[in-house]
Design a protein around this motif. Structure first.
Motif, PDB file in Angstrom:
ATOM      1  N   GLN A   1      53.948  76.502  46.405  1.00 52.18           N
ATOM      2  CA  GLN A   1      54.199  75.541  47.479  1.00 52.18           C
ATOM      3  C   GLN A   1      54.526  76.229  48.798  1.00 52.18           C
ATOM      4  O   GLN A   1      54.442  75.606  49.866  1.00 52.18           O
TER       5      GLN A   1
ATOM      6  N   ASP B   1      59.169  67.488  56.767  1.00 53.03           N
ATOM      7  CA  ASP B   1      59.922  68.729  56.548  1.00 53.03           C
ATOM      8  C   ASP B   1      60.562  69.223  57.842  1.00 53.03           C
ATOM      9  O   ASP B   1      61.702  69.699  57.855  1.00 53.03           O
TER      10      ASP B   1
ATOM     11  N   SER C   1      57.089  68.751  48.794  1.00 53.80           N
ATOM     12  CA  SER C   1      56.186  69.900  48.668  1.00 53.80           C
ATOM     13  C   SER C   1      55.873  70.193  47.208  1.00 53.80           C
ATOM     14  O   SER C   1      54.735  70.535  46.857  1.00 53.80           O
ATOM     15  N   GLN C   2      56.887  70.074  46.352  1.00 51.53           N
ATOM     16  CA  GLN C   2      56.664  70.324  44.929  1.00 51.53           C
ATOM     17  C   GLN C   2      55.717  69.295  44.325  1.00 51.53           C
ATOM     18  O   GLN C   2      54.806  69.639  43.563  1.00 51.53           O
TER      19      GLN C   2
ATOM     20  N   THR D   1      61.539  70.970  39.966  1.00 46.38           N
ATOM     21  CA  THR D   1      61.659  69.674  40.643  1.00 46.38           C
ATOM     22  C   THR D   1      62.805  68.858  40.069  1.00 46.38           C
ATOM     23  O   THR D   1      63.543  68.190  40.804  1.00 46.38           O
TER      24      THR D   1
ATOM     25  N   THR E   1      66.337  77.331  38.709  1.00 49.38           N
ATOM     26  CA  THR E   1      65.594  77.821  39.872  1.00 49.38           C
ATOM     27  C   THR E   1      65.133  79.258  39.637  1.00 49.38           C
ATOM     28  O   THR E   1      63.972  79.606  39.882  1.00 49.38           O
TER      29      THR E   1
ATOM     30  N   VAL F   1      66.110  69.971  41.489  1.00 48.89           N
ATOM     31  CA  VAL F   1      66.281  69.551  42.892  1.00 48.89           C
ATOM     32  C   VAL F   1      66.709  68.085  42.933  1.00 48.89           C
ATOM     33  O   VAL F   1      67.583  67.692  43.717  1.00 48.89           O
TER      34      VAL F   1
ATOM     35  N   THR G   1      61.264  73.659  52.573  1.00 48.94           N
ATOM     36  CA  THR G   1      60.709  73.640  51.222  1.00 48.94           C
ATOM     37  C   THR G   1      61.408  74.672  50.343  1.00 48.94           C
ATOM     38  O   THR G   1      61.717  74.424  49.180  1.00 48.94           O
TER      39      THR G   1
ATOM     40  N   SER H   1      62.608  67.293  51.306  1.00 46.56           N
ATOM     41  CA  SER H   1      61.634  68.253  51.831  1.00 46.56           C
ATOM     42  C   SER H   1      61.058  69.115  50.714  1.00 46.56           C
ATOM     43  O   SER H   1      59.849  69.356  50.650  1.00 46.56           O
ATOM     44  N   THR H   2      61.929  69.575  49.815  1.00 45.46           N
ATOM     45  CA  THR H   2      61.447  70.400  48.704  1.00 45.46           C
ATOM     46  C   THR H   2      60.677  69.568  47.692  1.00 45.46           C
ATOM     47  O   THR H   2      59.615  69.978  47.210  1.00 45.46           O
TER      48      THR H   2
ATOM     49  N   SER I   1      66.393  74.060  49.170  1.00 43.99           N
ATOM     50  CA  SER I   1      66.554  72.699  48.696  1.00 43.99           C
ATOM     51  C   SER I   1      68.000  72.484  48.287  1.00 43.99           C
ATOM     52  O   SER I   1      68.883  73.285  48.581  1.00 43.99           O
TER      53      SER I   1
END
Length: 531
Positions: free
Chosen positions: A269, A187, A362-363, A141, A419, A144, A56, A358-359, A59
């Motif tokens: 997260q 994840d 979670s986001q 998000t 980020t 990513v 998470t 994966s990120t 990313s």
């Protein structure tokens, strides 16, 4: 551009997606109630926790965005890798994790905003934190999504818009249905794949450059090739730190290293992951998996990003920025497609898809719970509606739409800066209050609210009116005051985290000492079994 074997690629991606959807289905089947959907039943295995946390955290923004930033700025970014391990893993798990897990269980909190809100007995804190996450996390998000879609675009030669939509639809499918159990299961698989892929990438990179010593020496010898514009900013070569106090030094140290390295402690997260295990032993075990994972992810990405300059100079007589057309977000994709064997390109595309998915999962889960559970159910409806999961799913859908729109409109070379902006905002808004919540019984509700508001407003104000990298393109200061930034000189390159977070911390202390502490019974409940 490399043309991949369509049959091999198709079969590989199909197998990967089948496993992902199976794990998503497994999460769906094991999701029986709100605790399962929100905090994975509070019984996750340490290995899954460590890889889920790491996957998470790391990313495409780390691999593509920060790897590309290393291609431009050099190996000084490895200080961020060190910060990620010390702060993001050891301090986060050992110092913050245990107290967060226990307090979350004591208060039956299922989200980070709810933990803060219940600790200070304030629906306003929970609602404000929820809406703040819902509004600003789509920025994170979106970048990513950009990182994953850019690599698919470069590798397969397909339209960026098509790549973006495919990635979004796949992730949305299992997040909305399976909740946090599905997210953490997938994840763990994606984290394992990422570890293997990055290890192979490091080995192949050194092979291409003739060995470890030869590669680093070649990069050191290229210092005279740094573009004049970067030299004026303080760049002293790809194996050296920028000159102290120069704009590039401030950008590297205050924005990228400190902004992300400290901001990780207050990432909603990530914090919620501490509430998914049953005891401290699981948290401590997770450190031994999480530490090496983060080292491999960030250390390899930043090293390879910088070394890409040596490879492109040998092969094309150009530095990485020139090959990528000035877009740092394309440096890693260009290097992978140019320097790596075809089968590895297929594998690494899956690595980046895994990193992105994966990120993103979670986001999306965090944004959905922030809007549906924290803001709408707990703050707007005062906890009166019962369909929390359904409202959360609607929140997820809305934030997915917002992040896709941002992925279309954000400018080039945006991944690393965006980020850092989000991490810095979280540090200013949440970190002082979070520290007070779990460590300082004397911190009051008034102190927490004041800290959160001061941190949020000062961070956003610094971005809009002082920090030149954002203030100038935003144009708010120019429109209101007739100048790009209100302050001049070094202030314009100092990251908001170095101003807003100390202000919020000071506010928390002063206001708490000036107001009455909470009820003894409530504090005893919050800190029960916490030493």
């Amino acid at each position: 551009m490399m043309v991949l074997n369509t049959a091999i690629l198709g079969i590989t991606v199909l197998i990967y997606l089948m496993i992902i959807f199976y794990l998503g289905w497994l999460g769906y089947k094991r999701t029986k109630g709100i605790d399962d959907y929100m905090v994975a039943g509070r019984n996750i295995h340490p290995y899954i926790l460590a890889l889920s946390y790491g996957a998470t955290f790391i990313s495409t923004s780390a691999i593509v965005g920060f790897g590309g930033a290393a291609g431009a700025l050099g190996m000084g970014l490895l200080w961020l890798a060190l910060m990620n391990i010390i702060v993001g893993i050891f301090i986060a798990f050992v110092v913050f994790g245990s107290r967060t897990r226990k307090m979350g269980k004591n208060l039956q909190a299922v989200t980070f905003p709810e933990l803060l809100g219940r600790r200070f007995d304030s629906r306003f804190i929970q609602g404000f934190a929820g809406i703040l996450i819902g509004i600003f996390m789509p920025l994170y998000t979106g970048i990513v999504l950009i990182g994953g879609a850019r690599f698919v675009e470069t590798t397969l030669g397909i339209n960026y818009d098509v790549a973006l939509m495919i990635l979004t639809i796949i992730v949305a499918a299992y997040v909305i249905t399976g909740g946090l159990i599905a997210v953490m299961y997938t994840d763990a698989l994606q984290g394992t794949l990422m570890f293997i892929g990055m290890a192979i990438l490091l080995v192949f990179t050194y092979i291409r450059l003739g060995g470890v010593v030869e590669a680093h020496q070649a990069l050191t010898n290229m210092a005279h090739l740094v573009p004049e514009s970067l030299v004026k900013g303080g760049h002293m070569g790809w194996t050296a730190m920028p000159a102290f106090g120069t704009p590039i030094w401030w950008n590297l140290v205050s924005t990228l290293v400190l902004g992300v390295g400290i901001g990780v402690l207050a990432q909603p997260q990530l914090v919620v992951r501490f509430m998914t295990v049953k005891d401290d032993k699981a948290l401590n075990r997770a450190v031994f998996v999480g530490g090496p994972f983060i080292l491999m992810m960030t250390g390899v990405a930043f090293t390879v990003g910088a070394l890409s300059n040596a490879y492109f100079f040998q092969k094309k007589d150009m530095i990485s920025l020139a090959v990528a057309g000035g877009n740092t977000d394309l440096i890693i994709p260009e290097f992978i497609n140019s320097a790596m064997p075809e089968m590895f390109v297929v594998l690494f595309m899956l690595v980046l898809l895994a990193a992105a998915m994966s990120t993103l999962s979670s986001q999306y889960h965090t944004m959905g719970t922030a809007i549906g559970h924290d803001f709408y159910r707990q703050y707007v409806k005062k906890g009166k509606i019962s369909h929390t999961v359904d409202v959360t799913k609607i929140g997820i859908a809305l934030t997915i739409l917002a992040s896709v729109v941002l992925a279309y409109v954000l400018p080039i070379s945006i991944i690393a800066p965006a980020t850092a902006i989000f991490f810095g905002l979280c540090a200013a808004a949440f970190l002082p209050m979070y520290i007070g919540a779990i460590f300082w019984k004397r911190m009051t509700k008034e102190g927490a609210i004041a800290s959160m508001l001061v941190g949020t407003l000062s961070s956003l104000s610094w971005i809009a009116f002082v920090h030149a990298k954002e203030a100038a393109p935003l144009g708010i200061s120019q429109a209101l005051f007739g100048k790009a930034t209100l302050l001049t000189g070094t202030w314009t390159v100092v990251d908001p985290i170095l101003v807003a977070t100390p202000l919020a911390m000071l506010t928390a202390i002063v206001v708490s000492l000036a107001t009455r502490p909470g009820a003894t019974e409530h504090l005893e409940k919050c800190f029960h079994n916490i030493k």
